[in-house]
Design a protein around this motif. Structure first.
Motif, PDB file in Angstrom:
ATOM      1  N   GLN A  92     -13.378   6.883  21.970  1.00  0.00           N
ATOM      2  CA  GLN A  92     -14.292   6.138  22.837  1.00  0.00           C
ATOM      3  C   GLN A  92     -13.854   6.217  24.299  1.00  0.00           C
ATOM      4  N   ALA A  93     -12.538   6.138  24.536  1.00  0.00           N
ATOM      5  CA  ALA A  93     -12.034   6.215  25.903  1.00  0.00           C
ATOM      6  C   ALA A  93     -12.347   7.570  26.522  1.00  0.00           C
ATOM      7  N   GLY A 112     -13.842   5.399  43.123  1.00  0.00           N
ATOM      8  CA  GLY A 112     -14.581   4.435  43.933  1.00  0.00           C
ATOM      9  C   GLY A 112     -13.711   3.292  44.389  1.00  0.00           C
ATOM     10  N   PHE A 113     -12.842   2.798  43.494  1.00  0.00           N
ATOM     11  CA  PHE A 113     -11.959   1.696  43.872  1.00  0.00           C
ATOM     12  C   PHE A 113     -10.943   2.146  44.907  1.00  0.00           C
ATOM     13  N   ARG A 129     -15.576   9.937  32.234  1.00  0.00           N
ATOM     14  CA  ARG A 129     -16.246  10.187  33.520  1.00  0.00           C
ATOM     15  C   ARG A 129     -16.472   8.885  34.268  1.00  0.00           C
ATOM     16  N   GLY A 130     -16.885   7.839  33.528  1.00  0.00           N
ATOM     17  CA  GLY A 130     -17.064   6.547  34.173  1.00  0.00           C
ATOM     18  C   GLY A 130     -15.754   5.981  34.689  1.00  0.00           C
ATOM     19  N   PHE A 131     -14.679   6.196  33.926  1.00  0.00           N
ATOM     20  CA  PHE A 131     -13.369   5.712  34.350  1.00  0.00           C
ATOM     21  C   PHE A 131     -12.903   6.429  35.613  1.00  0.00           C
ATOM     22  N   VAL A 132     -13.076   7.760  35.645  1.00  0.00           N
ATOM     23  CA  VAL A 132     -12.666   8.530  36.828  1.00  0.00           C
ATOM     24  C   VAL A 132     -13.480   8.116  38.047  1.00  0.00           C
ATOM     25  N   ALA A 133     -14.809   7.959  37.860  1.00  0.00           N
ATOM     26  CA  ALA A 133     -15.658   7.541  38.981  1.00  0.00           C
ATOM     27  C   ALA A 133     -15.269   6.155  39.488  1.00  0.00           C
ATOM     28  N   GLN A 157     -19.923  -1.585  37.173  1.00  0.00           N
ATOM     29  CA  GLN A 157     -20.608  -1.039  36.005  1.00  0.00           C
ATOM     30  C   GLN A 157     -19.616  -0.561  34.950  1.00  0.00           C
ATOM     31  N   PHE A 158     -18.489   0.009  35.393  1.00  0.00           N
ATOM     32  CA  PHE A 158     -17.488   0.437  34.420  1.00  0.00           C
ATOM     33  C   PHE A 158     -16.859  -0.762  33.728  1.00  0.00           C
TER      34      PHE A 158
END
Length: 584
Positions: free
Chosen positions: A306-307, A320-321, A312-316, A143-144
């Motif tokens: 924008q980054a 997750g990875f 939050r999406g980047f950290v998640a 999703q990211f």
């Protein structure tokens, strides 16, 4: 073992064991991603150069068109600008489509391994696996990748292009814009340092929150029947409050820095405009340069903003990875095995010790069964009967000793090959979404109707199935929620008997059966034994032992007695001598 790491045993092997120099699935996926991302990064150059179209058009309008009053010049500039914007739109569309396909390719490469790990972890880790879900982690990463975050991150390295153009306009403007960019980069670093732990806590709470909902759904009947809804709702409310608090803490810190960066960018843009006006008054630059420099400064810092918005999406995705890599990459690949013939002679346990990881429930269990033997395993709750059943079918690893089929260790057969000679009816019966026939055939796409009907007949379930609305084609939901307990047990028994396996392990097979069902079960066991199968029955009710001739009595994870049924029962049920009391 490092702190926070989890070691998982899958099929008797340590997940921390590396693949002896072989490239892992994660590494192969990363190689593909790196080449794709390199292309995306190169695509960012023309995209960011084309983003200069607006400021340069503005510069020409202010300094050339308005000064000369030439309409043809305006028309030509407008046409060129429209063409450049069309080209920019095409490149942006290509980049978005490529990022979408990168995410989907990563998902396609890792979905099988993540699914296998997600299904296998609960067996090995029990409750500890509730917070580990590789499928969900892979979805977070995907999703990211398909969102706006990667594009913004890839645009940040091109910031020097804009700053360089501003320097060409005037060194003062360039220094001011560069200093502002440095301040924003410092704020981004502080955001990462301050937000990392709260974001990780919030993600862990979210995973556990989802597991609480799933537990409630699985136990909906018990919750409703025993009036537990209000109590569990209160527990949910308390935990949800904790989750919202941790999520609020993470969001507050991220939004704080996002607001600071956005506000500072506006201030910087106005400062550039003010400095440009001052320089224009001194006639060092033109008004068009002043406007263009302000727009360029805003554009240079826009990807940064924008980054931060996608942080939050980047950290998640990063967390997750990392979890996905730890679980999937360290899982040993299935070794290449020479295909052994299906066992047909015997099963032996030699000083067997087994159980969940870190908890060897079975200790020093030994016995031998030959083709056609029927073994009943008895003992009180917690004696290790179900653990023995799970070990015999390969669910739990052999921690010590050996378990052999025709002198070969079970794990010398590939998992798919094991299914050809093992049938299992677990204590907790679970069916899958699909048709009755698919469930009986274990979703084997090459299963024949004759083999399915034969297994159903052996389990005395044929008439039961044909009485369903669509017979063998009747669709059932997850966990067989359209069937009664007895119907589920009959169909699950047919699944265990499908293909006439050499070893059939039945854990409490008569728990939901009536007298007719128990009689059918006894006939099925005798038919299996007559065909040369070994049948092992875990039983509490004596009626399940009618078709076996050998018993194993267990207590505390150890074999206390093994032998002919009558002798073991006589030993286990022997009356305790009453001490003599002298009569005065």
């Amino acid at each position: 073992m490092g702190r926070g790491q989890t070691t998982v045993i899958i099929r008797g092997q340590d997940m921390k064991a590396k693949n002896d120099g072989k490239s892992t699935l994660i590494d192969e996926s990363l190689r593909v991603l790196r080449s794709a991302f390199a292309g995306i990064a190169l695509l960012g150059l023309p995209i960011n150069l084309l983003m200069l179209t607006g400021p340069l058009f503005m510069l020409q309008v202010y300094d050339r068109v308005l000064g000369s009053g030439s309409v043809p010049t305006l028309v030509v500039l407008a046409g060129m600008t429209i063409g450049l914007y069309v080209f920019y739109g095409l490149l942006e569309g290509i980049r978005a489509r490529v990022l979408l396909r990168i995410g989907q390719r990563l998902d396609a490469q890792l979905s099988g391994a993540s699914y296998e790990c997600s299904v296998g972890l609960p067996i090995q880790l029990g409750a500890k696996a509730e917070r580990l879900d590789p499928v969900r982690d892979l979805e977070t990463v995907r999703q990211f990748l398909v969102g706006p975050g990667p594009a913004a991150i890839f645009d940040i390295p091109w910031m020097p292009i804009y700053l360089g153009v501003i320097f060409l306009f005037h060194p003062v403007l360039g220094v001011l814009a560069t200093g502002g960019a440095i301040v924003i980069c410092v704020l981004i670093g502080l955001n990462e340092m301050v937000s990392r732990k709260p974001a990780a806590d919030a993600n862990r709470q979210a995973v556990f929150r989802a597991s609480l909902v799933e537990q409630g759904r699985r136990n909906a009947e018990a919750i409703t029947a025993m009036g537990m809804m209000a109590t569990l709702r209160d527990i949910w409310g308390d935990f949800n409050e904790t989750f919202l608090s941790s999520q609020r803490a993470a969001a507050d810190r991220t939004s704080l820095f996002g607001t600071l960066i956005k506000s500072f960018r506006f201030m910087l843009q106005s400062a550039i405009l003010g400095a440009g006006a001052w320089l224009a008054i001194k006639q060092e630059i033109t008004p068009g340069v002043m406007i263009a420099a302000s727009i360029l400064t805003s554009r240079a810092l826009s990807p940064v903003e924008q980054a931060v918005g996608q942080w939050r999406g980047f950290v998640a995705a990063r967390q997750g990875f990392r979890r996905l890599r730890e679980i999937v990459e360290n899982a040993p690949a299935e070794p290449q095995r020479m295909e052994l013939p299906i066992p047909v002679q015997n099963l032996s346990a030699e000083n067997l010790a087994s159980g969940p990881v870190g908890n060897p429930v079975l200790q020093n269990v030994s016995f031998t069964l030959n083709a056609g033997d029927g073994l009943g395993v008895i003992g009180s709750s917690g004696a290790g009967k179900t653990t023995l059943a799970r070990t015999l079918v390969g669910v739990y690893p052999v921690l010590r000793g050996a378990m052999r089929f025709d002198s070969a260790d079970l794990f010398q057969w590939a998992p798919e090959r094991q299914g050809k000679f093992i049938g299992y009816l677990p204590q907790d019966i679970q069916l899958f979404a699909g048709t009755v026939a698919q469930n009986i055939a274990r979703f084997d796409r090459e299963a024949s109707s004759e083999a399915i009907i034969e297994a159903a007949g052996l389990a005395d379930a044929h008439e039961l199935i044909t009485a369903l609305p669509d017979g063998y084609d009747t669709k059932i939901g997850p966990s067989g929620n359209t069937l009664s307990g007895g119907q589920m047990q009959r169909i699950a028994l047919a699944r265990a008997l499908y293909g006439s396996p050499f070893l059939v392990v039945l854990d409490e097979p008569n728990s939901n059966l009536d007298a007719d069902g128990e009689a059918a079960l006894t006939r099925a066991i005798r038919a299996l034994r007559a065909a040369g199968s070994i049948v092992v029955i875990i039983a509490h009710r004596p009626s399940a032992l009618a078709a076996v001739d050998t018993l194993l009595f267990m207590k505390g994870g150890r074999a206390q007695a093994f032998g002919p049924k009558d002798q073991v029962l006589k030993k286990v049920l022997a009356p305790v001598p009453t001490p003599l009391v002298a009569v005065q």
